[in-house]
Design an enzyme around this catalytic site. Structure first.
Site, PDB file in Angstrom:
ATOM      1  N   LYS A  11       0.715  89.155 -13.270  1.00  0.00           N
ATOM      2  CA  LYS A  11      -0.404  88.941 -14.190  1.00  0.00           C
ATOM      3  C   LYS A  11      -1.353  90.153 -14.173  1.00  0.00           C
ATOM      4  O   LYS A  11      -1.251  91.029 -13.295  1.00  0.00           O
ATOM      5  CB  LYS A  11      -1.135  87.664 -13.779  1.00  0.00           C
ATOM      6  CG  LYS A  11      -0.292  86.386 -13.951  1.00  0.00           C
ATOM      7  CD  LYS A  11      -1.094  85.169 -13.487  1.00  0.00           C
ATOM      8  CE  LYS A  11      -0.369  83.863 -13.745  1.00  0.00           C
ATOM      9  NZ  LYS A  11      -1.214  82.688 -13.364  1.00  0.00           N
ATOM     10  N   TYR A  51       1.818  78.816 -22.249  1.00  0.00           N
ATOM     11  CA  TYR A  51       0.995  77.828 -21.540  1.00  0.00           C
ATOM     12  C   TYR A  51       0.731  76.583 -22.379  1.00  0.00           C
ATOM     13  O   TYR A  51      -0.266  75.890 -22.149  1.00  0.00           O
ATOM     14  CB  TYR A  51      -0.329  78.476 -21.124  1.00  0.00           C
ATOM     15  CG  TYR A  51      -0.221  79.343 -19.874  1.00  0.00           C
ATOM     16  CD1 TYR A  51       0.332  78.853 -18.686  1.00  0.00           C
ATOM     17  CD2 TYR A  51      -0.695  80.650 -19.876  1.00  0.00           C
ATOM     18  CE1 TYR A  51       0.425  79.643 -17.549  1.00  0.00           C
ATOM     19  CE2 TYR A  51      -0.610  81.445 -18.721  1.00  0.00           C
ATOM     20  CZ  TYR A  51      -0.046  80.927 -17.567  1.00  0.00           C
ATOM     21  OH  TYR A  51       0.041  81.710 -16.432  1.00  0.00           O
ATOM     22  N   ARG A  94       8.823  79.976  -6.004  1.00  0.00           N
ATOM     23  CA  ARG A  94       7.590  79.163  -5.904  1.00  0.00           C
ATOM     24  C   ARG A  94       7.064  79.142  -4.459  1.00  0.00           C
ATOM     25  O   ARG A  94       5.855  79.172  -4.237  1.00  0.00           O
ATOM     26  CB  ARG A  94       7.854  77.718  -6.359  1.00  0.00           C
ATOM     27  CG  ARG A  94       8.115  77.541  -7.829  1.00  0.00           C
ATOM     28  CD  ARG A  94       6.891  77.709  -8.696  1.00  0.00           C
ATOM     29  NE  ARG A  94       5.905  76.653  -8.563  1.00  0.00           N
ATOM     30  CZ  ARG A  94       4.888  76.504  -9.412  1.00  0.00           C
ATOM     31  NH1 ARG A  94       4.722  77.335 -10.441  1.00  0.00           N
ATOM     32  NH2 ARG A  94       4.015  75.548  -9.233  1.00  0.00           N
ATOM     33  N   THR A 100      -1.089  77.026  -6.561  1.00  0.00           N
ATOM     34  CA  THR A 100      -1.790  77.506  -7.759  1.00  0.00           C
ATOM     35  C   THR A 100      -3.187  78.021  -7.420  1.00  0.00           C
ATOM     36  O   THR A 100      -3.598  79.089  -7.877  1.00  0.00           O
ATOM     37  CB  THR A 100      -1.904  76.351  -8.772  1.00  0.00           C
ATOM     38  OG1 THR A 100      -0.590  75.836  -9.018  1.00  0.00           O
ATOM     39  CG2 THR A 100      -2.529  76.823 -10.075  1.00  0.00           C
ATOM     40  N   ARG A 111       0.056  84.512  -3.429  1.00  0.00           N
ATOM     41  CA  ARG A 111      -1.272  84.061  -3.853  1.00  0.00           C
ATOM     42  C   ARG A 111      -2.222  83.923  -2.662  1.00  0.00           C
ATOM     43  O   ARG A 111      -3.415  84.206  -2.777  1.00  0.00           O
ATOM     44  CB  ARG A 111      -1.140  82.743  -4.620  1.00  0.00           C
ATOM     45  CG  ARG A 111      -0.486  82.928  -5.995  1.00  0.00           C
ATOM     46  CD  ARG A 111      -0.009  81.618  -6.571  1.00  0.00           C
ATOM     47  NE  ARG A 111       0.301  81.689  -7.993  1.00  0.00           N
ATOM     48  CZ  ARG A 111       0.753  80.668  -8.699  1.00  0.00           C
ATOM     49  NH1 ARG A 111       0.956  79.489  -8.116  1.00  0.00           N
ATOM     50  NH2 ARG A 111       1.006  80.805  -9.995  1.00  0.00           N
ATOM     51  N   ASN A 125      -4.472  84.553  -9.634  1.00  0.00           N
ATOM     52  CA  ASN A 125      -3.445  84.236  -8.638  1.00  0.00           C
ATOM     53  C   ASN A 125      -2.185  85.102  -8.749  1.00  0.00           C
ATOM     54  O   ASN A 125      -1.124  84.733  -8.274  1.00  0.00           O
ATOM     55  CB  ASN A 125      -3.139  82.735  -8.645  1.00  0.00           C
ATOM     56  CG  ASN A 125      -2.658  82.229  -9.982  1.00  0.00           C
ATOM     57  OD1 ASN A 125      -2.377  83.017 -10.882  1.00  0.00           O
ATOM     58  ND2 ASN A 125      -2.537  80.920 -10.127  1.00  0.00           N
ATOM     59  N   HIS A 128       2.826  84.484 -12.151  1.00  0.00           N
ATOM     60  CA  HIS A 128       3.367  83.239 -12.676  1.00  0.00           C
ATOM     61  C   HIS A 128       4.790  83.107 -12.148  1.00  0.00           C
ATOM     62  O   HIS A 128       5.508  84.105 -12.061  1.00  0.00           O
ATOM     63  CB  HIS A 128       3.403  83.269 -14.209  1.00  0.00           C
ATOM     64  CG  HIS A 128       4.228  82.153 -14.770  1.00  0.00           C
ATOM     65  ND1 HIS A 128       3.729  80.883 -14.902  1.00  0.00           N
ATOM     66  CD2 HIS A 128       5.531  82.099 -15.165  1.00  0.00           C
ATOM     67  CE1 HIS A 128       4.690  80.094 -15.384  1.00  0.00           C
ATOM     68  NE2 HIS A 128       5.788  80.806 -15.542  1.00  0.00           N
ATOM     69  N   GLU A 139      11.125  79.467 -20.489  1.00  0.00           N
ATOM     70  CA  GLU A 139      10.306  80.671 -20.285  1.00  0.00           C
ATOM     71  C   GLU A 139      11.147  81.947 -20.325  1.00  0.00           C
ATOM     72  O   GLU A 139      10.722  82.946 -20.913  1.00  0.00           O
ATOM     73  CB  GLU A 139       9.556  80.556 -18.951  1.00  0.00           C
ATOM     74  CG  GLU A 139       8.499  79.452 -18.990  1.00  0.00           C
ATOM     75  CD  GLU A 139       7.842  79.190 -17.648  1.00  0.00           C
ATOM     76  OE1 GLU A 139       8.205  79.856 -16.659  1.00  0.00           O
ATOM     77  OE2 GLU A 139       6.948  78.325 -17.590  1.00  0.00           O
TER      78      GLU A 139
HETATM   79  P1  IDP Z   1       1.241  77.332 -11.590  1.00  0.00           P
HETATM   80  O1  IDP Z   1       0.933  78.724 -12.130  1.00  0.00           O
HETATM   81  O2  IDP Z   1       1.136  77.294 -10.088  1.00  0.00           O
HETATM   82  O3  IDP Z   1       2.547  76.783 -12.100  1.00  0.00           O
HETATM   83  P2  IDP Z   1      -0.114  75.593 -13.493  1.00  0.00           P
HETATM   84  O4  IDP Z   1      -0.704  74.258 -13.192  1.00  0.00           O
HETATM   85  O5  IDP Z   1       1.128  75.650 -14.302  1.00  0.00           O
HETATM   86  O6  IDP Z   1       0.083  76.362 -12.100  1.00  0.00           O
HETATM   87  O7  IDP Z   1      -1.267  76.436 -14.194  1.00  0.00           O
HETATM   88  C1  IDP Z   1      -0.961  77.651 -14.846  1.00  0.00           C
HETATM   89  C2  IDP Z   1      -2.048  78.659 -14.540  1.00  0.00           C
HETATM   90  O8  IDP Z   1      -3.310  78.156 -15.034  1.00  0.00           O
HETATM   91  C3  IDP Z   1      -2.317  78.901 -13.063  1.00  0.00           C
HETATM   92  O9  IDP Z   1      -1.425  79.813 -12.463  1.00  0.00           O
HETATM   93  C4  IDP Z   1      -3.728  79.452 -13.101  1.00  0.00           C
HETATM   94  O10 IDP Z   1      -3.725  80.807 -13.553  1.00  0.00           O
HETATM   95  C5  IDP Z   1      -4.351  78.578 -14.180  1.00  0.00           C
HETATM   96  N1  IDP Z   1      -5.003  77.387 -13.612  1.00  0.00           N
HETATM   97  C6  IDP Z   1      -4.414  76.225 -13.209  1.00  0.00           C
HETATM   98  N2  IDP Z   1      -5.304  75.347 -12.742  1.00  0.00           N
HETATM   99  C7  IDP Z   1      -6.514  75.958 -12.862  1.00  0.00           C
HETATM  100  C8  IDP Z   1      -7.853  75.550 -12.545  1.00  0.00           C
HETATM  101  O11 IDP Z   1      -8.109  74.434 -12.065  1.00  0.00           O
HETATM  102  N3  IDP Z   1      -8.841  76.460 -12.794  1.00  0.00           N
HETATM  103  C9  IDP Z   1      -8.593  77.690 -13.313  1.00  0.00           C
HETATM  104  N4  IDP Z   1      -7.356  78.117 -13.636  1.00  0.00           N
HETATM  105  C10 IDP Z   1      -6.322  77.263 -13.405  1.00  0.00           C
HETATM  106 MG    MG Z   2       3.113  76.222 -14.046  1.00  0.00          MG
END
Ligand code: IDP
Ligand code: MG
Length: 151
Positions: A11, A51, A94, A100, A111, A125, A128, A139
């Site tokens: 990212k 997303y 993962r 996350t 992360r 973080n 992805h 994806e």
């Molecule tokens: P992941 O990336 O671990 O799969 P997802 O729930 O799919 O997590 O969320 C996608 C992305 O959205 C996260 O990597 C992060 O950048 C952002 N994100 C998820 N939850 C939050 C939050 O509570 N606050 C701010 N950003 C978030």
């Molecule tokens: Mg995700």
């Protein structure tokens, strides 16, 4: 375990903070094989499509700005897109990516080592990683043309 392909995006914070090499080093340490790699300029449409399952979340507008590099001054919105392949690739990536929320990600994960939450509560973080086989297929097909995967 099944042979899988999984999508990784380094990212904008990862690129801006020069974490590209460290991240690829950790991905390589899984023993999985890199089968796709390219820089991508992330359009608004691509970001929203990637997303789309999160479109009703309160953080969605800032997530789109984040993945498009707007918080890091990347005017061409670039990210590094990678595909890794191998047995159990989705879960393996993962695991080394970590949770996350960077504050909850285990020490030693990508992360957990390099992520942060900004004072504006934005999660940065670093990467992805596809979360399951259905997402991974969707994806990889969204970000790569079939001929760009050298498997
Ligand atoms: P992941 O990336 O671990 O799969 P997802 O729930 O799919 O997590 O969320 C996608 C992305 O959205 C996260 O990597 C992060 O950048 C952002 N994100 C998820 N939850 C939050 C939050 O509570 N606050 C701010 N950003 C978030
Ligand atoms: Mg995700």
């Amino acid at each position: 375990m099944a042979i899988e392909q999984t999508l990784i995006l380094i990212k904008p914070d990862g690129l801006f903070r020069r974490l590209t090499g460290l991240t690829i080093d950790r991905l390589d340490s899984t023993g999985l094989e890199m089968v796709g790699a390219k820089m991508v300029s992330v359009s608004e449409d691509l970001a929203r499509e990637h997303y789309k399952s999160l479109s009703d979340k309160p953080f969605f507008p800032n997530l789109i700005r984040y993945i498009r590099g707007e918080f890091h001054g990347l005017k061409d919105s670039r990210i590094l897109a990678l595909v890794y392949r191998g047995e159990g690739a989705i879960a393996k990536v993962r695991l080394i990516a970590g949770a996350t929320n960077p504050e909850q990600a285990a020490p030693g994960t990508i992360r957990g080592s390099f992520g942060r939450i900004t004072t504006a509560q934005q999660f940065e973080n670093v990467i992805h990683a596809s979360s399951d086989p259905v997402d991974a297929k969707r994806e990889v097909e969204l970000w790569f043309k079939p001929q760009e995967i050298l498997a």
